[in-house]
Motif scaffolding. Structure first.
Motif, PDB file in Angstrom:
ATOM      1  N   LYS A  75      27.919 133.470   6.799  1.00 48.63           N
ATOM      2  CA  LYS A  75      28.975 134.368   7.275  1.00 48.63           C
ATOM      3  C   LYS A  75      28.397 135.752   7.564  1.00 48.63           C
ATOM      4  O   LYS A  75      28.731 136.382   8.561  1.00 48.63           O
ATOM      5  CB  LYS A  75      30.102 134.462   6.245  1.00 48.63           C
ATOM      6  CG  LYS A  75      30.942 133.217   6.157  1.00 48.63           C
ATOM      7  CD  LYS A  75      32.030 133.375   5.123  1.00 48.63           C
ATOM      8  CE  LYS A  75      32.805 132.074   4.972  1.00 48.63           C
ATOM      9  NZ  LYS A  75      33.814 132.171   3.918  1.00 48.63           N
ATOM     10  N   GLU A  76      27.524 136.209   6.684  1.00 49.80           N
ATOM     11  CA  GLU A  76      26.891 137.524   6.878  1.00 49.80           C
ATOM     12  C   GLU A  76      25.987 137.511   8.117  1.00 49.80           C
ATOM     13  O   GLU A  76      25.964 138.469   8.883  1.00 49.80           O
ATOM     14  CB  GLU A  76      26.077 137.882   5.639  1.00 49.80           C
ATOM     15  CG  GLU A  76      25.416 139.228   5.719  1.00 49.80           C
ATOM     16  CD  GLU A  76      24.641 139.532   4.460  1.00 49.80           C
ATOM     17  OE1 GLU A  76      23.593 140.191   4.592  1.00 49.80           O
ATOM     18  OE2 GLU A  76      25.067 139.130   3.366  1.00 49.80           O
ATOM     19  N   THR A  77      25.267 136.425   8.309  1.00 50.03           N
ATOM     20  CA  THR A  77      24.394 136.315   9.476  1.00 50.03           C
ATOM     21  C   THR A  77      25.211 136.318  10.758  1.00 50.03           C
ATOM     22  O   THR A  77      24.874 137.021  11.714  1.00 50.03           O
ATOM     23  CB  THR A  77      23.541 135.037   9.385  1.00 50.03           C
ATOM     24  OG1 THR A  77      22.799 135.073   8.164  1.00 50.03           O
ATOM     25  CG2 THR A  77      22.589 134.931  10.553  1.00 50.03           C
ATOM     26  N   TRP A  78      26.280 135.546  10.793  1.00 55.42           N
ATOM     27  CA  TRP A  78      27.132 135.512  11.979  1.00 55.42           C
ATOM     28  C   TRP A  78      27.752 136.886  12.227  1.00 55.42           C
ATOM     29  O   TRP A  78      27.847 137.337  13.359  1.00 55.42           O
ATOM     30  CB  TRP A  78      28.212 134.443  11.825  1.00 55.42           C
ATOM     31  CG  TRP A  78      29.089 134.327  13.026  1.00 55.42           C
ATOM     32  CD1 TRP A  78      30.409 134.621  13.099  1.00 55.42           C
ATOM     33  CD2 TRP A  78      28.695 133.922  14.335  1.00 55.42           C
ATOM     34  NE1 TRP A  78      30.869 134.409  14.372  1.00 55.42           N
ATOM     35  CE2 TRP A  78      29.826 133.985  15.153  1.00 55.42           C
ATOM     36  CE3 TRP A  78      27.483 133.507  14.889  1.00 55.42           C
ATOM     37  CZ2 TRP A  78      29.800 133.654  16.500  1.00 55.42           C
ATOM     38  CZ3 TRP A  78      27.457 133.173  16.233  1.00 55.42           C
ATOM     39  CH2 TRP A  78      28.597 133.248  17.021  1.00 55.42           C
ATOM     40  N   ARG A  79      28.163 137.574  11.161  1.00 51.85           N
ATOM     41  CA  ARG A  79      28.716 138.921  11.276  1.00 51.85           C
ATOM     42  C   ARG A  79      27.656 139.867  11.867  1.00 51.85           C
ATOM     43  O   ARG A  79      27.958 140.710  12.704  1.00 51.85           O
ATOM     44  CB  ARG A  79      29.193 139.402   9.905  1.00 51.85           C
ATOM     45  CG  ARG A  79      29.991 140.651   9.921  1.00 51.85           C
ATOM     46  CD  ARG A  79      30.636 141.020   8.571  1.00 51.85           C
ATOM     47  NE  ARG A  79      29.934 140.549   7.393  1.00 51.85           N
ATOM     48  CZ  ARG A  79      30.399 139.590   6.586  1.00 51.85           C
ATOM     49  NH1 ARG A  79      31.544 139.004   6.835  1.00 51.85           N
ATOM     50  NH2 ARG A  79      29.717 139.229   5.512  1.00 51.85           N
ATOM     51  N   GLY A  80      26.401 139.691  11.435  1.00 51.48           N
ATOM     52  CA  GLY A  80      25.322 140.514  11.974  1.00 51.48           C
ATOM     53  C   GLY A  80      25.098 140.280  13.457  1.00 51.48           C
ATOM     54  O   GLY A  80      24.861 141.222  14.217  1.00 51.48           O
ATOM     55  N   ILE A  81      25.178 139.030  13.875  1.00 53.23           N
ATOM     56  CA  ILE A  81      25.009 138.703  15.298  1.00 53.23           C
ATOM     57  C   ILE A  81      26.137 139.320  16.116  1.00 53.23           C
ATOM     58  O   ILE A  81      25.901 139.921  17.170  1.00 53.23           O
ATOM     59  CB  ILE A  81      24.955 137.175  15.496  1.00 53.23           C
ATOM     60  CG1 ILE A  81      23.674 136.609  14.895  1.00 53.23           C
ATOM     61  CG2 ILE A  81      25.067 136.814  16.972  1.00 53.23           C
ATOM     62  CD1 ILE A  81      23.633 135.097  14.821  1.00 53.23           C
ATOM     63  N   ARG A  82      27.364 139.188  15.628  1.00 50.48           N
ATOM     64  CA  ARG A  82      28.516 139.721  16.367  1.00 50.48           C
ATOM     65  C   ARG A  82      28.556 141.238  16.372  1.00 50.48           C
ATOM     66  O   ARG A  82      29.037 141.837  17.327  1.00 50.48           O
ATOM     67  CB  ARG A  82      29.821 139.180  15.792  1.00 50.48           C
ATOM     68  CG  ARG A  82      30.042 137.716  16.133  1.00 50.48           C
ATOM     69  CD  ARG A  82      31.385 137.253  15.667  1.00 50.48           C
ATOM     70  NE  ARG A  82      31.400 137.434  14.209  1.00 50.48           N
ATOM     71  CZ  ARG A  82      32.469 137.349  13.460  1.00 50.48           C
ATOM     72  NH1 ARG A  82      33.618 137.089  13.993  1.00 50.48           N
ATOM     73  NH2 ARG A  82      32.393 137.509  12.157  1.00 50.48           N
ATOM     74  N   SER A  83      28.029 141.873  15.325  1.00 51.62           N
ATOM     75  CA  SER A  83      28.139 143.332  15.234  1.00 51.62           C
ATOM     76  C   SER A  83      27.097 144.071  16.069  1.00 51.62           C
ATOM     77  O   SER A  83      27.295 145.235  16.377  1.00 51.62           O
ATOM     78  CB  SER A  83      28.033 143.782  13.777  1.00 51.62           C
ATOM     79  OG  SER A  83      26.714 143.605  13.306  1.00 51.62           O
ATOM     80  N   ALA A  84      26.011 143.407  16.440  1.00 56.88           N
ATOM     81  CA  ALA A  84      24.964 144.133  17.169  1.00 56.88           C
ATOM     82  C   ALA A  84      24.260 143.259  18.206  1.00 56.88           C
ATOM     83  O   ALA A  84      23.040 143.154  18.205  1.00 56.88           O
ATOM     84  CB  ALA A  84      23.958 144.683  16.175  1.00 56.88           C
ATOM     85  N   PRO A  85      25.000 142.653  19.126  1.00 59.96           N
ATOM     86  CA  PRO A  85      24.324 141.809  20.113  1.00 59.96           C
ATOM     87  C   PRO A  85      23.375 142.608  21.007  1.00 59.96           C
ATOM     88  O   PRO A  85      22.330 142.105  21.419  1.00 59.96           O
ATOM     89  CB  PRO A  85      25.469 141.187  20.913  1.00 59.96           C
ATOM     90  CG  PRO A  85      26.625 142.107  20.715  1.00 59.96           C
ATOM     91  CD  PRO A  85      26.442 142.702  19.347  1.00 59.96           C
ATOM     92  N   GLY A  86      23.709 143.859  21.273  1.00 53.99           N
ATOM     93  CA  GLY A  86      22.844 144.694  22.110  1.00 53.99           C
ATOM     94  C   GLY A  86      21.502 144.969  21.447  1.00 53.99           C
ATOM     95  O   GLY A  86      20.455 144.917  22.096  1.00 53.99           O
ATOM     96  N   VAL A  87      21.531 145.257  20.161  1.00 55.67           N
ATOM     97  CA  VAL A  87      20.294 145.512  19.411  1.00 55.67           C
ATOM     98  C   VAL A  87      19.436 144.251  19.385  1.00 55.67           C
ATOM     99  O   VAL A  87      18.226 144.304  19.608  1.00 55.67           O
ATOM    100  CB  VAL A  87      20.616 145.987  17.968  1.00 55.67           C
ATOM    101  CG1 VAL A  87      19.357 146.042  17.112  1.00 55.67           C
ATOM    102  CG2 VAL A  87      21.304 147.331  18.000  1.00 55.67           C
ATOM    103  N   ILE A  88      20.068 143.113  19.129  1.00 57.42           N
ATOM    104  CA  ILE A  88      19.331 141.845  19.083  1.00 57.42           C
ATOM    105  C   ILE A  88      18.733 141.533  20.441  1.00 57.42           C
ATOM    106  O   ILE A  88      17.566 141.154  20.548  1.00 57.42           O
ATOM    107  CB  ILE A  88      20.253 140.713  18.587  1.00 57.42           C
ATOM    108  CG1 ILE A  88      20.653 140.974  17.141  1.00 57.42           C
ATOM    109  CG2 ILE A  88      19.575 139.354  18.735  1.00 57.42           C
ATOM    110  CD1 ILE A  88      21.800 140.123  16.647  1.00 57.42           C
ATOM    111  N   PHE A  89      19.516 141.705  21.525  1.00 58.51           N
ATOM    112  CA  PHE A  89      19.005 141.453  22.876  1.00 58.51           C
ATOM    113  C   PHE A  89      17.838 142.381  23.196  1.00 58.51           C
ATOM    114  O   PHE A  89      16.813 141.945  23.722  1.00 58.51           O
ATOM    115  CB  PHE A  89      20.123 141.624  23.914  1.00 58.51           C
ATOM    116  CG  PHE A  89      19.644 141.466  25.318  1.00 58.51           C
ATOM    117  CD1 PHE A  89      19.438 140.203  25.849  1.00 58.51           C
ATOM    118  CD2 PHE A  89      19.390 142.570  26.104  1.00 58.51           C
ATOM    119  CE1 PHE A  89      18.986 140.038  27.143  1.00 58.51           C
ATOM    120  CE2 PHE A  89      18.936 142.418  27.409  1.00 58.51           C
ATOM    121  CZ  PHE A  89      18.728 141.154  27.931  1.00 58.51           C
TER     122      PHE A  89
END
Length: 176
Positions: A75-89
């Protein structure tokens, strides 16, 4: 549990924007980092001495991944993906495209025969030891974990065009 080891929230108190966290480099952490880097340097410098231990990195990686993934809160990992897709990209693009091309260009100017090797090494996905260093340095463990997964999954998509580009512009060693 993670709480017993002081790992909570976004693992170390950092956030997806990269600020916060910041563990001190204590003596134990410095010894771990010195052992990791000296082990790599020793294996490259004296490969015959490292031969009997060739199975250790593979077994250690499997064990390390198993232990890391046990502690993952999906859940925390998915929250991290949703909260910062721009940073990850952005970070993924830099790691899988910009960095390899930059290394290729620099090596093409300085050591042209190693330009392709530099591109291939620069394009390699983030290693599995990176989460350990993230914990030691107090950065966002979730972001690092996402980086390991994303760069590993995307490498087969990004590497062929990069090697083709290098071949078209004289990539150093011949591509057969």
């Amino acid at each position: 549990s993670r709480a017993e080891h002081g790992v909570t929230g976004t693992q170390t108190g950092g956030n997806m924007n990269g600020n916060g966290g910041g563990a001190a480099l204590n003596r134990g952490n410095l010894i771990l980092m010195a052992a990791a880097f000296s082990g790599m340097a020793g294996g490259v410098t004296f490969p015959a001495l490292a031969e009997p231990l060739a199975w250790v990195p593979k077994g250690g990686m499997y064990l390390f991944l198993f232990l890391c993934f046990i502690a993952i809160d999906l859940k925390e990992t998915w929250r991290g993906i949703r909260s910062a897709p721009g940073v990850i990209f952005y970070l993924t693009s830099v790691k899988l495209v910009l960095l390899p091309l930059l290394l290729w260009g620099v090596f093409r100017l300085i050591f042209p025969e190693y330009a392709l090797a530099a591109l291939l090494l620069g394009a390699a996905p983030v290693g599995v030891v990176v989460p350990v260093f993230a914990i030691i340095l107090g950065v966002d463990f979730t972001l690092v974990l996402i980086g390991v997964a994303v760069t590993t999954l995307l490498l087969p998509v990004t590497l062929p065009p990069l090697t083709q580009l290098a071949a078209q512009f004289g990539g150093g060693a011949a591509l057969d």
